[in-house]
Design a protein around this motif. Sequence first.
Motif, mmCIF file in Angstrom:
data_model
loop_
_atom_site.group_PDB
_atom_site.id
_atom_site.type_symbol
_atom_site.label_atom_id
_atom_site.label_comp_id
_atom_site.label_asym_id
_atom_site.label_seq_id
_atom_site.Cartn_x
_atom_site.Cartn_y
_atom_site.Cartn_z
ATOM 1 N N GLU A 99 0.828 -1.193 0.000
ATOM 2 C CA GLU A 99 0.000 0.000 0.000
ATOM 3 C C GLU A 99 0.869 1.253 0.000
ATOM 4 O O GLU A 99 1.886 1.314 0.680
ATOM 5 C CB GLU A 99 -0.887 -0.006 1.250
ATOM 6 C CG GLU A 99 -1.975 1.015 1.207
ATOM 7 C CD GLU A 99 -2.938 0.842 2.361
ATOM 8 O OE1 GLU A 99 -3.365 1.867 2.908
ATOM 9 O OE2 GLU A 99 -3.238 -0.298 2.716
ATOM 10 N N SER A 100 0.445 2.224 -0.772
ATOM 11 C CA SER A 100 1.174 3.486 -0.846
ATOM 12 C C SER A 100 0.764 4.370 0.331
ATOM 13 O O SER A 100 -0.406 4.412 0.713
ATOM 14 C CB SER A 100 0.846 4.193 -2.160
ATOM 15 O OG SER A 100 1.383 5.485 -2.150
ATOM 16 N N HIS A 101 1.711 5.098 0.882
ATOM 17 C CA HIS A 101 1.427 6.018 1.973
ATOM 18 C C HIS A 101 1.631 7.465 1.534
ATOM 19 O O HIS A 101 1.836 8.344 2.368
ATOM 20 C CB HIS A 101 2.301 5.690 3.183
ATOM 21 C CG HIS A 101 2.016 4.342 3.759
ATOM 22 N ND1 HIS A 101 0.856 4.047 4.429
ATOM 23 C CD2 HIS A 101 2.719 3.182 3.744
ATOM 24 C CE1 HIS A 101 0.863 2.790 4.817
ATOM 25 N NE2 HIS A 101 1.994 2.246 4.398
ATOM 26 N N LEU B 21 -3.563 8.820 -0.874
ATOM 27 C CA LEU B 21 -4.508 8.479 0.194
ATOM 28 C C LEU B 21 -5.723 9.411 0.190
ATOM 29 O O LEU B 21 -6.857 8.955 0.365
ATOM 30 C CB LEU B 21 -3.808 8.532 1.555
ATOM 31 C CG LEU B 21 -2.768 7.441 1.813
ATOM 32 C CD1 LEU B 21 -2.057 7.687 3.132
ATOM 33 C CD2 LEU B 21 -3.403 6.064 1.791
#
Length: 109
Positions: free
Chosen positions: A68-70, A75
């Motif tokens: 998952e990208s942060h 987001l």
Amino acid sequence: MSVRQLKEDLKATKNAGIKASLNEQIIQQNNEARALKAKADAEIKAADAIYWPIFNLDIKNPHVGEQESHDPKVLLAHYQQQQQSMTDTRRKIKAILDIALSGQAKEQA
């Protein structure tokens, strides 16, 4: 004898026959050293061809699932998409309830 020792003996001797023999031995040992060095380089190259594809840490691990990208922008975009989806679902539920309740109101009247 080592090449170093042969060169020292070459400097120390004055006999032309011995000097020629020593020069020949030096040349022979240098050629053998070059051949061994070339063989060692080839063996190292062959070993590297086996080692690096197996232990290259730059390759992505195929056994890890999607990460998952942060990134805040990503987001926030995902959050806004979820909010829009929930708003659309609420509207659909209200429309269905309006239809169902208006049908009950007609039956009671």
